[in-house]
Design an enzyme around this catalytic site. Structure first.
Site, PDB file in Angstrom:
ATOM      1  CD  GLU A 215      -2.898  -1.366   2.072  1.00 16.56           C
ATOM      2  OE1 GLU A 215      -3.283  -0.407   3.407  1.00 16.56           O
ATOM      3  OE2 GLU A 215      -3.590  -2.173   2.054  1.00 16.56           O
ATOM      4  CD  GLU A 334      -3.805  -5.930   2.974  1.00 23.26           C
ATOM      5  OE1 GLU A 334      -2.078  -6.273   2.492  1.00 23.26           O
ATOM      6  OE2 GLU A 334      -4.168  -5.586   3.184  1.00 23.26           O
TER       7      GLU A 334
END
Length: 540
Positions: A215, A334
């Protein structure tokens, strides 16, 4: 306990007599339409994959939990699968070789090639001690995450050895997430630590694929570092060059950039990354969660509108990728129910299955190749197993999906009966060829179905399916009504699912239903219906 047993008995009677082909009674109706002649697309056989969260390595002793025989038994039932090791903690991990953990924990050296899976197993007393300590550790990790104060963590070769042993002994394909927050003065990626790790893995002949960073759109909040998309792409190019020079990893998988749901500047980050780094990766990865775990409600977990929001996000991502890198494989690298570690009491309960099963169905339908579930084990409340390593409802749902759903995706939709227009939103269906590896013959198909409402639903079948015998797998809570949505137990065709012992799963048997023109899908249920004699042309 008595209440659970009585409810189990009631469910068994209801399912045998009414959950399948028996008289529908007050059930609302929908009509199923399917195209059995043409495949819509095909996903990777490892489509449903899982993650081990990098939070385990915040204290390296917890990596030894990967030696648990129970955990390994549970993981083995989820193959074929990728095993992603990553998450927030990966960008604060630094590899540091030292020989301290093996001796202090009473293990033989896990580096020896003659070590077997049995020799690497976690001793029972140590497992119990670690599980108790892990419960306390999660409180500290949760506090750290809420405060966004992350400390640099050193991990040694023993963590890598244990992770590799877990992947090998469960027959999963390991993906290791490297730290992308190690930066030089000019804000390029400092690859020196990754090179040390890669050299070590190469010396051990470990079969590994790689990611870089987790991220990156949140780096500024987490670490005060901003990395734009084009620079991130160049970092991946650097990593690819390192791998190409390796005899072992010259053609290994590299995946990224593992951004959060693209919106605002995240779209720019993704497009910038692809403009410079698309040639370096084998699949483009992004993350998805439906709701905020701190404020999530039960209603959101069974809301058709919330579930539909994933489709819009998938479309956005696929369009962004198509504009820059047409044909690029796309993964949910994810994913789970609620971000922020999950919603306690919901993400680890029966109700989470609606989000999970719908995500699997919709992702396959829209063209994603892999969905990696956060998390098999790690911090948070969206696990597939609980703190005692006992399987939660989403685990059993995942195992059934593995066994009966094949990679070939078919087209299916539903029409409401004239007097039940509102029921369509609460009933959701997907269709695949049945899994040949599960013992099903050519031409068999699996209908994935879920009922978000309390009322049962009558599924009227097309003629080509109504002529087939059905093997039905209906999952319901062990408690009745809306209260059962909070349960952490699940029943298959009226029988409570639980391990027989730490090394043995129960037999997951379907209920055989004779041919008929409809099925009755119970309220608040998740189901797989295998039409064993469908003779679908697309599956021949």
């Amino acid at each position: 306990m008595l209440r659970t047993m009585l409810w189990a008995a009631v469910i068994l009677v209801v399912c045998v007599r009414g959950c399948f082909n028996a008289a529908p009674g007050p059930a609302a109706g929908v009509q199923v339409r399917a195209d059995l002649d043409r495949a819509a697309r095909e996903v990777d056989p490892r489509f449903l994959s899982v993650a081990v969260d990098a939070s385990l390595v915040a204290e390296e002793k917890f990596m030894y939990m990967l030696g648990s025989p129970k955990l390994r038994t549970l993981a083995r039932a989820l193959t074929p699968s990728y095993l992603r090791f990553g998450g927030t903690q990966q960008d604060f991990m630094v590899f540091n070789m030292e020989k301290v953990f093996t001796q202090s924990h009473g293990y033989d050296d896990p580096q020896k090639p003659e070590d077997s899976c049995e020799k690497m197993e976690l001793p029972p007393l140590l497992e119990e001690r670690l599980k108790k300590q892990w419960t306390q550790q999660q409180v500290l990790l949760r506090k750290e995450d809420l405060q966004r104060k992350y400390r640099r963590v050193k991990f040694t070769e023993y963590s890598v050895d244990l992770l590799n042993s877990f992947a090998n002994c469960t027959e999963m394909d390991l993906i290791f997430g490297l730290n992308a927050l190690l930066r030089t003065s000019d804000n390029t990626w400092n690859s020196s630590n990754a090179r040390s790790l890669i050299r070590y893995c190469e010396s051990k002949q470990y079969r590994i694929s790689w990611e870089l960073g987790n991220e990156p759109n949140s780096y500024e909040k987490k670490a005060g570092i901003r990395v734009d998309g084009s620079q991130l792409g160049e970092d991946f190019v650097q990593l690819r060059e390192i791998l190409r020079k390796s005899k072992l990893y010259h053609d290994t998988g590299l995946y990224g950039p593992d951004i959060s749901q693209p919106r605002d500047h995240r779209k720019d980050l993704l497009q910038g990354f692809l403009s410079t780094g698309s040639e370096a990766i084998d699949a483009c990865t992004w993350h998805h969660y439906y709701v905020d775990g701190r404020t999530a409600t039960l209603a959101e977990f069974i809301s058709p509108e919330v579930l539909d929001s994933l489709g819009a996000k998938i479309s956005e991502v696929l369009e962004s990728i198509r504009l820059v890198s047409p044909g690029m494989k796309t993964w949910l690298g994810e994913s789970s129910t609620a971000y922020g570690g999950g919603a306690d009491g919901l993400s680890n309960a029966f109700v989470a299955g609606f989000m999970w099963l719908d995500k699997l169905g919709l992702s396959a339908k829209m063209g994603l190749d892999i969905v990696i579930r956060q998390v098999l084990i790690g911090s948070g409340t969206y696990h597939l197993v609980d703190d005692n390593l006992d399987p939660l409802p989403d685990y059993w749902l995942s195992v059934l999906h593995k066994r009966v759903v094949g990679p070939v995706v078919l087209t299916v939709d539903i029409l409401p009966a004239p007097d039940h227009q509102n029921q369509t939103k609460k009933v959701r269906v997907y269709l695949h060829c049945a899994n040949r590896n599960g013992g099903y013959s050519k031409g068999a198909v699996t209908l994935i179905a879920m009922n978000l409402g309390a009322r049962p639903s009558r599924l009227s079948l097309p003629a080509e399916l109504s002529l087939s015998t059905v093997e039905a797998f209906v999952l319901q809570s062990d408690q009745p009504g809306e209260e059962g949505l909070y349960s952490r137990s699940v029943m298959l065709n009226g029988k409570l699912l639980q391990m027989l012992d730490d090394r043995t799963l129960p037999e997951l048997k379907g209920h055989i239903v004779p041919p008929a023109d409809h099925l009755i899908l119970p309220g608040f249920s998740l189901a797989f219906y295998v039409f064993t004699e469908a003779q679908a042309a697309a599956c021949l």
